[in-house]
Design a protein around this motif. Sequence first.
Motif, PDB file in Angstrom:
ATOM      1  N   GLU A  43       0.824  -1.202   0.000  1.00  0.00           N
ATOM      2  CA  GLU A  43       0.000   0.000   0.000  1.00  0.00           C
ATOM      3  C   GLU A  43       0.866   1.264   0.000  1.00  0.00           C
ATOM      4  OE1 GLU A  43      -4.116  -0.470   2.219  1.00  0.00           O
ATOM      5  OE2 GLU A  43      -2.445  -0.667   3.607  1.00  0.00           O
ATOM      6  N   GLY A  44       0.321   2.331  -0.554  1.00  0.00           N
ATOM      7  CA  GLY A  44       1.012   3.613  -0.539  1.00  0.00           C
ATOM      8  C   GLY A  44       2.102   3.722  -1.575  1.00  0.00           C
ATOM      9  N   CYS A  45       1.937   3.059  -2.724  1.00  0.00           N
ATOM     10  CA  CYS A  45       2.962   3.071  -3.770  1.00  0.00           C
ATOM     11  C   CYS A  45       2.991   4.429  -4.486  1.00  0.00           C
ATOM     12  CB  CYS A  45       2.699   1.962  -4.779  1.00  0.00           C
ATOM     13  SG  CYS A  45       2.646   0.319  -4.037  1.00  0.00           S
ATOM     14  N   LEU A  46       4.188   4.831  -4.883  1.00  0.00           N
ATOM     15  CA  LEU A  46       4.372   6.106  -5.570  1.00  0.00           C
ATOM     16  C   LEU A  46       4.853   5.944  -7.005  1.00  0.00           C
ATOM     17  CD1 LEU A  46       6.165   8.159  -2.741  1.00  0.00           C
ATOM     18  CD2 LEU A  46       3.719   8.149  -3.331  1.00  0.00           C
ATOM     19  N   ARG A  47       5.523   4.836  -7.313  1.00  0.00           N
ATOM     20  CA  ARG A  47       6.157   4.690  -8.621  1.00  0.00           C
ATOM     21  C   ARG A  47       5.798   3.345  -9.242  1.00  0.00           C
ATOM     22  NH1 ARG A  47      12.443   5.719  -7.639  1.00  0.00           N
ATOM     23  NH2 ARG A  47      12.459   5.898  -9.913  1.00  0.00           N
ATOM     24  N   SER A  48       5.797   3.327 -10.572  1.00  0.00           N
ATOM     25  CA  SER A  48       5.635   2.080 -11.313  1.00  0.00           C
ATOM     26  C   SER A  48       6.540   2.141 -12.529  1.00  0.00           C
ATOM     27  CB  SER A  48       4.161   1.864 -11.696  1.00  0.00           C
ATOM     28  OG  SER A  48       3.688   2.954 -12.458  1.00  0.00           O
ATOM     29  N   ASP A  49       6.310   1.289 -13.488  1.00  0.00           N
ATOM     30  CA  ASP A  49       7.206   1.132 -14.635  1.00  0.00           C
ATOM     31  C   ASP A  49       7.353   2.441 -15.421  1.00  0.00           C
ATOM     32  OD1 ASP A  49       8.594   0.400 -16.881  1.00  0.00           O
ATOM     33  OD2 ASP A  49       7.230  -1.183 -17.491  1.00  0.00           O
ATOM     34  N   GLU A  50       8.501   3.107 -15.264  1.00  0.00           N
ATOM     35  CA  GLU A  50       8.703   4.407 -15.895  1.00  0.00           C
ATOM     36  C   GLU A  50       8.857   4.293 -17.410  1.00  0.00           C
ATOM     37  OE1 GLU A  50      12.079   5.621 -13.696  1.00  0.00           O
ATOM     38  OE2 GLU A  50      10.922   6.387 -12.000  1.00  0.00           O
ATOM     39  N   THR A  51       9.432   3.197 -17.882  1.00  0.00           N
ATOM     40  CA  THR A  51       9.552   3.011 -19.328  1.00  0.00           C
ATOM     41  C   THR A  51       8.181   2.899 -19.966  1.00  0.00           C
ATOM     42  OG1 THR A  51      11.677   1.892 -19.064  1.00  0.00           O
ATOM     43  CG2 THR A  51      10.493   1.539 -21.138  1.00  0.00           C
ATOM     44  N   ALA A  52       7.284   2.150 -19.322  1.00  0.00           N
ATOM     45  CA  ALA A  52       5.927   2.021 -19.843  1.00  0.00           C
ATOM     46  C   ALA A  52       5.201   3.348 -19.796  1.00  0.00           C
ATOM     47  CB  ALA A  52       5.164   0.970 -19.040  1.00  0.00           C
ATOM     48  N   ALA A  53       5.464   4.143 -18.781  1.00  0.00           N
ATOM     49  CA  ALA A  53       4.804   5.452 -18.665  1.00  0.00           C
ATOM     50  C   ALA A  53       5.150   6.346 -19.849  1.00  0.00           C
ATOM     51  CB  ALA A  53       5.196   6.120 -17.355  1.00  0.00           C
ATOM     52  N   GLN A  54       6.343   6.188 -20.393  1.00  0.00           N
ATOM     53  CA  GLN A  54       6.754   6.989 -21.532  1.00  0.00           C
ATOM     54  C   GLN A  54       6.074   6.545 -22.824  1.00  0.00           C
ATOM     55  OE1 GLN A  54      11.014   6.556 -21.484  1.00  0.00           O
ATOM     56  NE2 GLN A  54      11.217   7.526 -19.477  1.00  0.00           N
ATOM     57  N   MET A  55       5.587   5.299 -22.858  1.00  0.00           N
ATOM     58  CA  MET A  55       4.934   4.768 -24.055  1.00  0.00           C
ATOM     59  C   MET A  55       3.477   5.205 -24.152  1.00  0.00           C
ATOM     60  SD  MET A  55       6.306   0.865 -24.055  1.00  0.00           S
ATOM     61  CE  MET A  55       5.239   0.480 -25.453  1.00  0.00           C
ATOM     62  N   ASN A  56       2.833   5.413 -23.022  1.00  0.00           N
ATOM     63  CA  ASN A  56       1.411   5.708 -22.997  1.00  0.00           C
ATOM     64  C   ASN A  56       1.167   6.911 -22.090  1.00  0.00           C
ATOM     65  OD1 ASN A  56       0.341   3.120 -24.372  1.00  0.00           O
ATOM     66  ND2 ASN A  56       1.632   2.332 -22.731  1.00  0.00           N
ATOM     67  N   GLN A  57       0.345   7.822 -22.542  1.00  0.00           N
ATOM     68  CA  GLN A  57       0.056   8.996 -21.728  1.00  0.00           C
ATOM     69  C   GLN A  57      -0.684   8.618 -20.447  1.00  0.00           C
ATOM     70  OE1 GLN A  57      -2.028  11.743 -24.250  1.00  0.00           O
ATOM     71  NE2 GLN A  57      -0.158  12.462 -25.254  1.00  0.00           N
ATOM     72  N   THR A  58      -1.585   7.668 -20.548  1.00  0.00           N
ATOM     73  CA  THR A  58      -2.324   7.204 -19.382  1.00  0.00           C
ATOM     74  C   THR A  58      -2.267   5.689 -19.339  1.00  0.00           C
ATOM     75  OG1 THR A  58      -3.852   9.073 -19.545  1.00  0.00           O
ATOM     76  CG2 THR A  58      -4.555   7.214 -18.204  1.00  0.00           C
ATOM     77  N   ARG A  59      -2.046   5.148 -18.161  1.00  0.00           N
ATOM     78  CA  ARG A  59      -2.052   3.697 -17.982  1.00  0.00           C
ATOM     79  C   ARG A  59      -3.134   3.331 -16.978  1.00  0.00           C
ATOM     80  NH1 ARG A  59       3.458   2.824 -15.563  1.00  0.00           N
ATOM     81  NH2 ARG A  59       2.896   4.839 -14.699  1.00  0.00           N
ATOM     82  N   ALA A  60      -3.567   2.085 -17.026  1.00  0.00           N
ATOM     83  CA  ALA A  60      -4.623   1.642 -16.115  1.00  0.00           C
ATOM     84  C   ALA A  60      -4.228   1.855 -14.662  1.00  0.00           C
ATOM     85  CB  ALA A  60      -4.935   0.171 -16.377  1.00  0.00           C
ATOM     86  N   ILE A  61      -2.978   1.579 -14.328  1.00  0.00           N
ATOM     87  CA  ILE A  61      -2.519   1.668 -12.941  1.00  0.00           C
ATOM     88  C   ILE A  61      -2.625   3.093 -12.405  1.00  0.00           C
ATOM     89  CG2 ILE A  61      -0.076   2.049 -13.499  1.00  0.00           C
ATOM     90  CD1 ILE A  61       0.641   0.225 -11.168  1.00  0.00           C
ATOM     91  N   ASP A  62      -2.537   4.088 -13.303  1.00  0.00           N
ATOM     92  CA  ASP A  62      -2.594   5.481 -12.870  1.00  0.00           C
ATOM     93  C   ASP A  62      -3.972   5.887 -12.360  1.00  0.00           C
ATOM     94  OD1 ASP A  62       0.068   5.812 -13.654  1.00  0.00           O
ATOM     95  OD2 ASP A  62      -0.518   6.293 -15.700  1.00  0.00           O
ATOM     96  N   ARG A  63      -4.999   5.121 -12.696  1.00  0.00           N
ATOM     97  CA  ARG A  63      -6.366   5.448 -12.300  1.00  0.00           C
ATOM     98  C   ARG A  63      -6.895   4.514 -11.223  1.00  0.00           C
ATOM     99  NH1 ARG A  63      -9.847   6.030 -17.726  1.00  0.00           N
ATOM    100  NH2 ARG A  63     -11.463   6.334 -16.124  1.00  0.00           N
TER     101      ARG A  63
END
Length: 616
Positions: A291-311
């Motif tokens: 719980e309380g995560c701040l970061r996820s796959d940064e390379t994937a974040a650069q591929m897509n403006q929005t990812r499912a995990i962000d919501r």
Amino acid sequence: MSTLIHAPQAAGLRDSDSQITNQGPELKSGKDESLLSNSQWSPRFHLKAPHGWLNDPCGLGYDPSTGTYRVAFQWNPQGNDWGNVSWGYATSNDVVSWKTSPLPCLVPSTPYDQCGVFTGCLRATDIDGQDGALTSIYTSVSYLPIHHTLPYKRGCESLSLAVSRDGVHWERQSCNPILSGPPPDIDVTGWRDPYVGPWPALQEARGLPPSQLFGFISGGIKGETPTVFVYTVNRNDLRDWKYIGHLANVGNNFYPSRWSGDFGVNWEVANLVSLSDDRGATRDFFVAGTEGCLRSDETAAQMNQTRAIDRRTPRQQLWMSVTTDPEDNGLESSKPLAQYSFAGVFDHGCFYAANSFFDPVTSQHVVFGWVTEEDLPDHLRHAQGWSGMISLPRVLKMIMLDNVTKARHSALDSITSIETQPNGTGSYTIRTLGIKPDPRLQKLRTKAFSAEVQGLKLHSPVPVSLQTSTWEIKAEFAVGKNCSRVGVAVAHSSDAAAKTIISWYPSTETFTITRPTPHDPQINHAPETAPHTLFTSKDTNGEDREEMLSIQAFFDGSVLEVFVNERTVITTRIYTLAKRCFGMAFFADGESEGFDSHDEPAAVLVRGMVWDGLEG
């Protein structure tokens, strides 16, 4: 029924769809709610509650007196939102087909659990260690709200026992609660979700008997680290728990790399699994919700403006391999019991609260998790009358790859989800956690229509017909060096305009699930992503050979579980108005012009299998 497909003339996605675009379908005006019923998006072979809200699996195990498996789950039998936390349950002879009780087996009913019967585990004995009974060990909650962001109220979470001799009726024990809360000298962020089992490495380090049990309670030390609080448990008296220390100090929001995820500030439902490979090497793996995560796959974040995990809620389902100090004599009570070794993401999608048990029938560790409903907005979720389900059973193993020389692009030492052991010849032995569907799920195929595709160069998509929304796909691809994307596309409309695309991007070592544009803009259909690579090893002739890309996927009404090379997993939800799927296609794209040369295809479909019409 089955058929062998040798060429791409099979029914399915049309040749004109070969570019695998992903545009949404044309929609008619009007409210979607009128189209919903209890069966809309409802699974056929995934376990769900009779109605209402479901979350964590708990009380998992095998009952030797009846030869049946049990899965309990957090359930609100009075509504379709979280609350009134009770235990629903189901039984099975094979972990595939389940009989779900219409009534909960434990409900909040005493002062110490008046606010909820939270997650716990199951022992196939009574509290004195004798056979012929079942004991549930659970978190009893007397005060809400509880959250890692709030001040912790001591006594809100305690540890309690309930015993059953028929698997239906449960009796709380007069000793409850057996622990009134966390250790008094520790300021915690949480203290819940007991798990009981052996820990051979720590038992050996402490000089304890081989029969020693340990209890693991998840949480965190405020301002310092998420962790697991470890106790010795008396096998012959399950009321006897003694605190011996906390698992590890990784620090808040520990983020080794994109391959390992963010370990947050508080852990939930932590399980310990000790696994060995064919050479006898053993590693200890903790699987935990963070719980309380701040970061996820940064390379994937650069591929897509929005990812499912962000919501979604900022949490992840991760695993960590830990090592114990063989010289530890247990005298320094403040010293962590283990140290971080390497870690990874257990599931990159809408899967959380993984819980496990050792199956004495198969001698394997079986895991279930909560498949969430948080991609669906409340007005649609409430209309369907139920929320969430239990994942398909997964089996854990330790993967060992020998004579590895490289990954597709990343340096081996940058991939923090693997252990690399030099072989002295310029190659390495790699170990990591393996996660695969329980082999007993093959029973779902009994009445399915099957199709097989073999040895095709993917110059253009290879279509296969689908007639239902309950199917399984297994595919192996030899991926060329000029491949930009390879995978499977599934049509959710007759014109194939609405698709789910399951694919790997070699250049960024990223696996993705791109979902169709939703009919309701509040539905979260943003892409799912996960880091994934292929390893190259020297064969018996000393030649470098890259492993094949292996994809196995199950779709059940609205839930999709995808397993890649048995080490990368993504679970997601797909909410369409279609009652069935309309075909699928294996495909590969090339990076350069002329990639469709018959000599150098972007990828070769070595073998593809499809089972359409799975039944539980």
